[in-house]
Write an enzyme that holds these catalytic residues in place. Structure first.
Site, mmCIF file in Angstrom:
data_model
loop_
_atom_site.group_PDB
_atom_site.id
_atom_site.type_symbol
_atom_site.label_atom_id
_atom_site.label_comp_id
_atom_site.label_asym_id
_atom_site.label_seq_id
_atom_site.Cartn_x
_atom_site.Cartn_y
_atom_site.Cartn_z
ATOM 1 N N ASP A 86 0.728 -1.120 0.105
ATOM 2 C CA ASP A 86 0.102 0.134 0.063
ATOM 3 C C ASP A 86 0.914 1.214 -0.084
ATOM 4 O OD1 ASP A 86 -2.280 1.651 0.102
ATOM 5 O OD2 ASP A 86 -1.931 1.773 2.249
ATOM 6 N N GLU A 118 -1.424 -1.492 -4.924
ATOM 7 C CA GLU A 118 -2.464 -0.732 -5.166
ATOM 8 C C GLU A 118 -2.364 0.288 -6.110
ATOM 9 O OE1 GLU A 118 -5.887 0.755 -2.146
ATOM 10 O OE2 GLU A 118 -4.302 2.135 -2.192
ATOM 11 N N ASP A 166 -2.444 0.914 7.531
ATOM 12 C CA ASP A 166 -1.737 0.897 6.212
ATOM 13 C C ASP A 166 -1.303 -0.542 6.021
ATOM 14 O OD1 ASP A 166 -1.535 3.722 5.017
ATOM 15 O OD2 ASP A 166 -1.016 3.894 6.878
#
Length: 172
Positions: free
Chosen positions: A7, A66, A138
Site C-alpha cells: 500500500d 494498489e 496501512d
C-alpha cells in the site's frame, strides 16, 4: 506461493506478506516503511530499500500493489505515483511479476463492498488471516491487496481448468 502486498505512500508505505496454500491464506508478516520528513528523493530511497529488504528476507514469488487513484490534490497523487514506481522497480529488478489492483477491487475482494471504510478492511483482514488483533491501517491495506491477489490468481487458475501444479508444471 508467497505474495507481497504493498500500500504505497510517500511517508508511510504499508506492506503485507502472506502465503497461499490451496484455497487458504496464511499470515507471515506486515508493517510499515516509515520514511520520515526528509526530502522526497530521500523518502523514495527509503521506500526502495525497505521493499528490497522485505523481498530479500521473505522471498515472495508474486508482488501486488494498489493502483493510483486521483484525489483532489494533484501533488499528492504525483508523490503517490513516485512511491509506487520505486516499489514496483524493487520488485521488477528481482523478476517478480507485478499485479496492480484498484482500491475498490481490493475492498470488494476482502469486505464484499467496494465502498468499505478502513475499519471494515482492518476487521476483515484480521478475521480472514486469524490475527489476534487489528493490524495498523496501512499494513491492513497491504494485506488486503495481497489477499485480493491471492483470490484473483486462484480464480484465474480455476477458470483456466488447472487441476494442480507438479514440479512447477500445471496439470490441465
Amino acid at each position: 506461493m508467497i505474495i507481497l502486498g504493498i500500500d504505497p505512500g510517500s511517508r508511510l508505505t504499508g506492506f503485507g506478506v502472506i502465503r497461499r496454500v490451496g484455497q487458504k491464506t496464511e499470515y507471515i508478516v506486515s508493517g510499515c516503511i516509515r520514511t520520515g520528513d526528509g526530502s522526497l528523493p530521500d523518502r523514495l530511497r527509503k521506500i526502495y530499500e525497505g521493499v528490497s529488504e522485505i523481498i530479500e528476507t521473505y522471498q515472495p514469488q508474486e508482488f501486488a500493489i494498489e493502483q493510483v487513484f486521483m484525489g483532489k490534490n494533484a501533488d499528492s497523487a504525483l508523490k503517490l505515483g513516485q512511491a509506487r514506481g520505486v516499489a514496483i522497480l524493487a520488485a521488477s529488478l528481482r523478476d517478480l511479476p507485478v499485479a496492480e489492483y484498484a482500491p475498490r477491487s481490493v475492498k470488494q475482494a476482502v469486505v464484499g463492498k467496494g465502498s468499505a471504510d478502513k475499519e471494515q478492511v482492518q476487521h476483515m483482514v484480521q478475521h480472514l488471516l486469524k490475527l489476534p488483533g487489528k493490524p495498523q491501517a496501512d499494513a491492513a491495506d497491504a494485506l488486503a491487496i495481497a489477499i485480493c491477489h491471492a483470490h484473483t490468481s486462484a480464480s484465474l487458475v480455476a477458470q483456466a481448468g488447472v487441476r494442480g501444479v507438479s514440479r512447477g508444471r500445471m496439470r490441465l
